[in-house]
Design a protein around this motif. Structure first.
Motif, PDB file in Angstrom:
ATOM      1  N   ARG A   2       0.804  -1.291  -0.145  1.00 56.68           N
ATOM      2  CA  ARG A   2      -0.223   0.373   0.442  1.00 56.68           C
ATOM      3  C   ARG A   2       1.248   0.951   0.131  1.00 56.68           C
ATOM      4  O   ARG A   2      -0.119   2.388  -0.250  1.00 56.68           O
ATOM      5  N   GLN A   3       1.916   1.217   0.374  1.00 55.15           N
ATOM      6  CA  GLN A   3       2.822   2.471   0.475  1.00 55.15           C
ATOM      7  C   GLN A   3       3.402   2.596  -1.153  1.00 55.15           C
ATOM      8  O   GLN A   3       3.630   1.861  -2.312  1.00 55.15           O
ATOM      9  N   LYS A   4       3.111   3.990  -1.364  1.00 53.90           N
ATOM     10  CA  LYS A   4       2.875   3.787  -3.069  1.00 53.90           C
ATOM     11  C   LYS A   4       4.794   4.518  -3.314  1.00 53.90           C
ATOM     12  O   LYS A   4       5.473   5.098  -2.218  1.00 53.90           O
ATOM     13  N   ARG A   8      11.268   9.149  -8.440  1.00 54.17           N
ATOM     14  CA  ARG A   8      12.489   9.920  -8.750  1.00 54.17           C
ATOM     15  C   ARG A   8      13.202   9.393  -9.818  1.00 54.17           C
ATOM     16  O   ARG A   8      12.323   8.898 -10.860  1.00 54.17           O
ATOM     17  N   TRP A   9      14.281   9.308  -9.537  1.00 52.58           N
ATOM     18  CA  TRP A   9      15.210   9.511 -11.372  1.00 52.58           C
ATOM     19  C   TRP A   9      15.275   8.198 -11.622  1.00 52.58           C
ATOM     20  O   TRP A   9      15.065   7.314 -12.437  1.00 52.58           O
ATOM     21  N   PHE A  10      14.853   7.298 -10.656  1.00 55.17           N
ATOM     22  CA  PHE A  10      14.279   5.697 -11.560  1.00 55.17           C
ATOM     23  C   PHE A  10      12.544   5.875 -11.717  1.00 55.17           C
ATOM     24  O   PHE A  10      11.904   5.651 -11.691  1.00 55.17           O
ATOM     25  N   SER A  11      13.128   5.973 -13.332  1.00 50.91           N
ATOM     26  CA  SER A  11      12.139   5.939 -14.194  1.00 50.91           C
ATOM     27  C   SER A  11      10.926   4.840 -14.342  1.00 50.91           C
ATOM     28  O   SER A  11      11.430   3.661 -14.406  1.00 50.91           O
ATOM     29  N   GLY A  12       9.981   5.083 -14.694  1.00 51.28           N
ATOM     30  CA  GLY A  12       8.981   4.057 -14.472  1.00 51.28           C
ATOM     31  C   GLY A  12       9.856   3.477 -16.267  1.00 51.28           C
ATOM     32  O   GLY A  12       8.949   2.421 -16.498  1.00 51.28           O
ATOM     33  N   MET A  13      10.557   3.791 -17.164  1.00 54.54           N
ATOM     34  CA  MET A  13      10.749   2.378 -18.388  1.00 54.54           C
ATOM     35  C   MET A  13      11.521   2.447 -18.106  1.00 54.54           C
ATOM     36  O   MET A  13      11.555   0.430 -18.594  1.00 54.54           O
ATOM     37  N   LEU A  14      12.351   2.282 -16.754  1.00 50.08           N
ATOM     38  CA  LEU A  14      13.670   1.205 -15.973  1.00 50.08           C
ATOM     39  C   LEU A  14      12.372   0.874 -15.626  1.00 50.08           C
ATOM     40  O   LEU A  14      13.551  -1.020 -15.505  1.00 50.08           O
ATOM     41  N   VAL A  15      11.676   0.830 -14.585  1.00 53.60           N
ATOM     42  CA  VAL A  15      10.861  -0.308 -13.812  1.00 53.60           C
ATOM     43  C   VAL A  15      10.223  -1.448 -15.154  1.00 53.60           C
ATOM     44  O   VAL A  15      10.302  -2.865 -14.404  1.00 53.60           O
ATOM     45  N   ALA A  16       9.249  -0.669 -16.178  1.00 54.76           N
ATOM     46  CA  ALA A  16       8.912  -2.013 -17.075  1.00 54.76           C
ATOM     47  C   ALA A  16      10.572  -2.409 -17.501  1.00 54.76           C
ATOM     48  O   ALA A  16       9.698  -4.317 -18.042  1.00 54.76           O
ATOM     49  N   GLY A  17      11.427  -2.333 -18.365  1.00 54.48           N
ATOM     50  CA  GLY A  17      12.436  -3.068 -19.007  1.00 54.48           C
ATOM     51  C   GLY A  17      12.539  -3.930 -17.681  1.00 54.48           C
ATOM     52  O   GLY A  17      12.758  -4.431 -18.422  1.00 54.48           O
ATOM     53  N   LEU A  18      12.537  -3.852 -16.557  1.00 59.07           N
ATOM     54  CA  LEU A  18      13.118  -4.640 -15.862  1.00 59.07           C
ATOM     55  C   LEU A  18      12.577  -5.601 -15.477  1.00 59.07           C
ATOM     56  O   LEU A  18      12.354  -7.057 -15.425  1.00 59.07           O
ATOM     57  N   LEU A  19      10.915  -5.286 -15.374  1.00 60.90           N
ATOM     58  CA  LEU A  19       9.650  -6.351 -15.522  1.00 60.90           C
ATOM     59  C   LEU A  19       9.832  -7.665 -16.643  1.00 60.90           C
ATOM     60  O   LEU A  19       9.946  -8.820 -16.805  1.00 60.90           O
ATOM     61  N   ASP A 158       8.558 -18.537  -5.915  1.00 61.47           N
ATOM     62  CA  ASP A 158       7.965 -18.449  -4.206  1.00 61.47           C
ATOM     63  C   ASP A 158       7.648 -17.137  -3.726  1.00 61.47           C
ATOM     64  O   ASP A 158       6.120 -17.219  -2.733  1.00 61.47           O
ATOM     65  N   GLY A 159       7.248 -15.664  -4.373  1.00 58.10           N
ATOM     66  CA  GLY A 159       7.009 -14.607  -4.128  1.00 58.10           C
ATOM     67  C   GLY A 159       5.356 -14.299  -4.276  1.00 58.10           C
ATOM     68  O   GLY A 159       4.481 -14.461  -2.756  1.00 58.10           O
ATOM     69  N   GLU A 160       4.648 -15.816  -4.577  1.00 53.44           N
ATOM     70  CA  GLU A 160       3.572 -15.056  -4.940  1.00 53.44           C
ATOM     71  C   GLU A 160       2.884 -16.080  -3.337  1.00 53.44           C
ATOM     72  O   GLU A 160       1.954 -15.928  -2.459  1.00 53.44           O
ATOM     73  N   TYR A 161       3.525 -17.000  -2.852  1.00 53.33           N
ATOM     74  CA  TYR A 161       2.830 -18.031  -2.216  1.00 53.33           C
ATOM     75  C   TYR A 161       3.536 -17.067  -0.490  1.00 53.33           C
ATOM     76  O   TYR A 161       2.484 -17.082   0.508  1.00 53.33           O
ATOM     77  N   LEU A 162       4.098 -16.509  -0.330  1.00 53.69           N
ATOM     78  CA  LEU A 162       5.059 -15.573  -0.035  1.00 53.69           C
ATOM     79  C   LEU A 162       3.880 -14.191   0.240  1.00 53.69           C
ATOM     80  O   LEU A 162       3.403 -14.113   1.789  1.00 53.69           O
ATOM     81  N   ARG A 163       3.848 -14.155  -0.451  1.00 58.30           N
ATOM     82  CA  ARG A 163       2.489 -12.409  -0.705  1.00 58.30           C
ATOM     83  C   ARG A 163       1.753 -12.572  -0.110  1.00 58.30           C
ATOM     84  O   ARG A 163       0.667 -12.376   0.807  1.00 58.30           O
ATOM     85  N   SER A 164       0.934 -14.442  -0.263  1.00 60.65           N
ATOM     86  CA  SER A 164      -0.480 -14.967   0.249  1.00 60.65           C
ATOM     87  C   SER A 164      -0.321 -14.922   1.737  1.00 60.65           C
ATOM     88  O   SER A 164      -1.396 -14.876   2.733  1.00 60.65           O
ATOM     89  N   GLN A 165       1.107 -15.584   2.246  1.00 55.96           N
ATOM     90  CA  GLN A 165       0.682 -15.654   3.663  1.00 55.96           C
ATOM     91  C   GLN A 165       1.221 -14.314   4.443  1.00 55.96           C
ATOM     92  O   GLN A 165       0.620 -14.230   5.870  1.00 55.96           O
ATOM     93  N   ILE A 166       2.261 -13.773   3.907  1.00 60.49           N
ATOM     94  CA  ILE A 166       1.636 -11.998   3.981  1.00 60.49           C
ATOM     95  C   ILE A 166       0.117 -11.566   4.556  1.00 60.49           C
ATOM     96  O   ILE A 166       0.172 -11.313   5.314  1.00 60.49           O
ATOM     97  N   GLN A 167       0.028 -11.552   3.268  1.00 58.38           N
ATOM     98  CA  GLN A 167      -1.544 -11.271   3.353  1.00 58.38           C
ATOM     99  C   GLN A 167      -2.543 -11.877   4.536  1.00 58.38           C
ATOM    100  O   GLN A 167      -3.120 -11.284   5.668  1.00 58.38           O
ATOM    101  N   ALA A 198       4.636  -2.234 -11.589  1.00 55.71           N
ATOM    102  CA  ALA A 198       4.143  -2.267 -12.929  1.00 55.71           C
ATOM    103  C   ALA A 198       2.316  -2.307 -12.476  1.00 55.71           C
ATOM    104  O   ALA A 198       1.688  -2.805 -13.695  1.00 55.71           O
ATOM    105  N   GLY A 199       2.425  -1.939 -11.331  1.00 57.00           N
ATOM    106  CA  GLY A 199       0.601  -1.932 -10.911  1.00 57.00           C
ATOM    107  C   GLY A 199       0.001  -2.601 -10.681  1.00 57.00           C
ATOM    108  O   GLY A 199      -1.320  -2.403 -10.804  1.00 57.00           O
ATOM    109  N   ILE A 200       0.330  -3.617 -10.400  1.00 57.44           N
ATOM    110  CA  ILE A 200      -0.035  -5.023  -9.299  1.00 57.44           C
ATOM    111  C   ILE A 200      -0.591  -4.855  -7.886  1.00 57.44           C
ATOM    112  O   ILE A 200       1.237  -5.098  -7.343  1.00 57.44           O
ATOM    113  N   GLN A 201      -1.429  -4.268  -7.830  1.00 58.55           N
ATOM    114  CA  GLN A 201      -1.313  -4.089  -5.895  1.00 58.55           C
ATOM    115  C   GLN A 201      -0.704  -5.435  -4.924  1.00 58.55           C
ATOM    116  O   GLN A 201      -1.747  -6.596  -5.541  1.00 58.55           O
ATOM    117  N   SER A 202      -0.230  -5.673  -4.373  1.00 53.33           N
ATOM    118  CA  SER A 202       0.358  -6.276  -3.807  1.00 53.33           C
ATOM    119  C   SER A 202      -0.788  -6.661  -2.204  1.00 53.33           C
ATOM    120  O   SER A 202      -0.519  -8.552  -1.990  1.00 53.33           O
TER     121      SER A 202
END
Length: 386
Positions: A2-4, A8-19, A158-167, A198-202
């Motif tokens: 939920r934190q936004k 900053r300088w780390f642009s959306g283009m780089l985030v999208a490129g990494l993804l 393992d990210g999706e399972y960990l996310r579900s356990q945190i939730q 990428a806009g997928i709320q965790s």
């Protein structure tokens, strides 16, 4: 989460490129494999060479690293002024001889269930098994007040399972502790952060991430088989709010409710097993009991840790076995820790030393000599201590 993210300088283009790089064809990072091609260090993490270079190139002047020490240097005091206490939310080879045959250790899972006598005073520690039967480290402590502390998190798969356990436990992580930026330790966190970018709320909130990384260039030179993950997580961190990131060092304490997390060492830059030995060791004191997370610390790192911290400081009730139970710290470190409970983040093939390729029998022999009676191993699934 939920934190936004701050723009900053780390642009959306780089985030999208990494993804995109993580899910499209590119040069796969080197992977050690277990039996049947199971990944030992990574979980099919892909990052194009171009994207990795961009992560390093886009580091602004004076911020060429996210962890306090430049490659080969002594640290950048401008990064963050450390206080002694932070309130969260506010391959090398070993010369020694191991046992010549397998030691018969019966895990708690093999006994048919977990002991019912509570030892953590109302807190709960869970060590998660890998969704892909891989070697990884992912653990979560819930304080008796309900706050969550995550250690590493495991592979991207393992990210999706960990996310579900945190939730399932409220979705609020007070402190996320990172030992070192290898794919089998930070891949899940990377996936969660990239999904968020990428806009997928965790559906989770992270108050603070605690770590010590070298400059990206250090991993390129000294840890090449893991450099893509290191570059990616460092780049991703650069897009997070400053107040969320905490560089740690020896002597710091992180307070989460009534749990104290002690940082046991500064990041080491040694001549052997460099990526693993450049990890951070954390000691959690939970209602009078102590839990030591060694990450993937190797033999030389263990010797340095023992010399720097001293045997008395390392003594702990519970220990996470270094490097998934084999070829990690030496016997003298475990003798100093003198645990009554061992946590083995080891899949079945590693626990049973498939192909006779690993040194886990050696470590089992040490624990047998220390007369440790309780062993929790992720080969048996998620492991829970209360």
């Amino acid at each position: 989460m939920r934190q936004k993210f701050e723009k900053r300088w780390f642009s959306g283009m780089l985030v999208a490129g990494l993804l995109a790089a993580a899910v499209t064809s590119g040069s796969p990072a080197q992977t050690d494999e277990g039996p049947g091609g199971l990944p030992v260090k990574k979980g099919g993490f892909y990052l194009t060479e171009y994207a990795a270079q961009e992560v390093a190139r886009l580091q602004p002047p004076g911020q060429g690293q996210a962890g306090g020490e430049a490659a080969g240097g002594q640290g950048d005091p401008s990064q963050e002024t450390r206080s002694n206490t932070i309130v969260a939310g506010q391959s090398g080879s070993r010369r020694g001889q191991g046992p010549s045959e397998n030691v018969d250790i019966v895990t708690e899972g093999e006994k048919g269930g977990f002991p019912q006598d509570p030892i953590l005073g109302g807190a709960t520690l869970t060590m998660f098994h890998s969704q892909g039967e891989s070697q990884m480290l992912s653990a979560m402590l819930q304080t008796r007040q309900g706050s969550l502390i995550v250690v590493d998190g495991g592979l991207g798969g393992d990210g999706e399972y960990l996310r579900s356990q945190i939730q399932a436990k409220g979705g609020h992580v007070a402190a996320w502790l990172i030992t070192h930026p290898h794919g089998d330790h930070v891949g899940a966190l990377y996936r969660i952060l990239q999904d968020e970018a990428a806009g997928i709320q965790s559906g989770i909130q992270i108050d603070g991430i605690y770590y010590s990384f070298a400059a990206p260039e250090w991993y390129t030179v000294h840890d090449p088989s893991e450099q893509t993950m290191a570059h990616a997580i460092i780049g991703t961190f650069s897009g997070l709010p400053e107040g969320m990131l905490h560089t740690v060092g020896k002597g710091q304490a992180i307070q989460v409710d009534d749990v104290t997390v002690q940082v046991m060492n500064d990041r080491y830059e040694l001549s052997s097993d460099k990526g693993n030995n450049a990890g951070i060791v954390y000691k959690l004191t939970v209602n009078g009991k102590s839990i030591l997370f060694l990450g993937d610390m190797g033999e030389d790192g263990g010797k340095r840790l023992l010399a720097d911290a001293g045997a008395e400081a390392l003594k702990s009730d519970i220990v996470q076995m270094a490097h998934h139970g084999q070829n990690g710290v030496g016997e003298e470190v475990y003798q100093a820790i003198n645990p009554s409970i061992c946590l083995w983040p080891s899949p079945d093939w590693l626990w049973n030393n498939a192909g006779n390729r690993y040194r886990i029998s050696e470590t089992k022999g040490w624990m047998s000599r220390l007369n440790v009676q309780r062993h929790y191993c992720t080969k048996d699934g998620d492991q829970v201590i209360q």
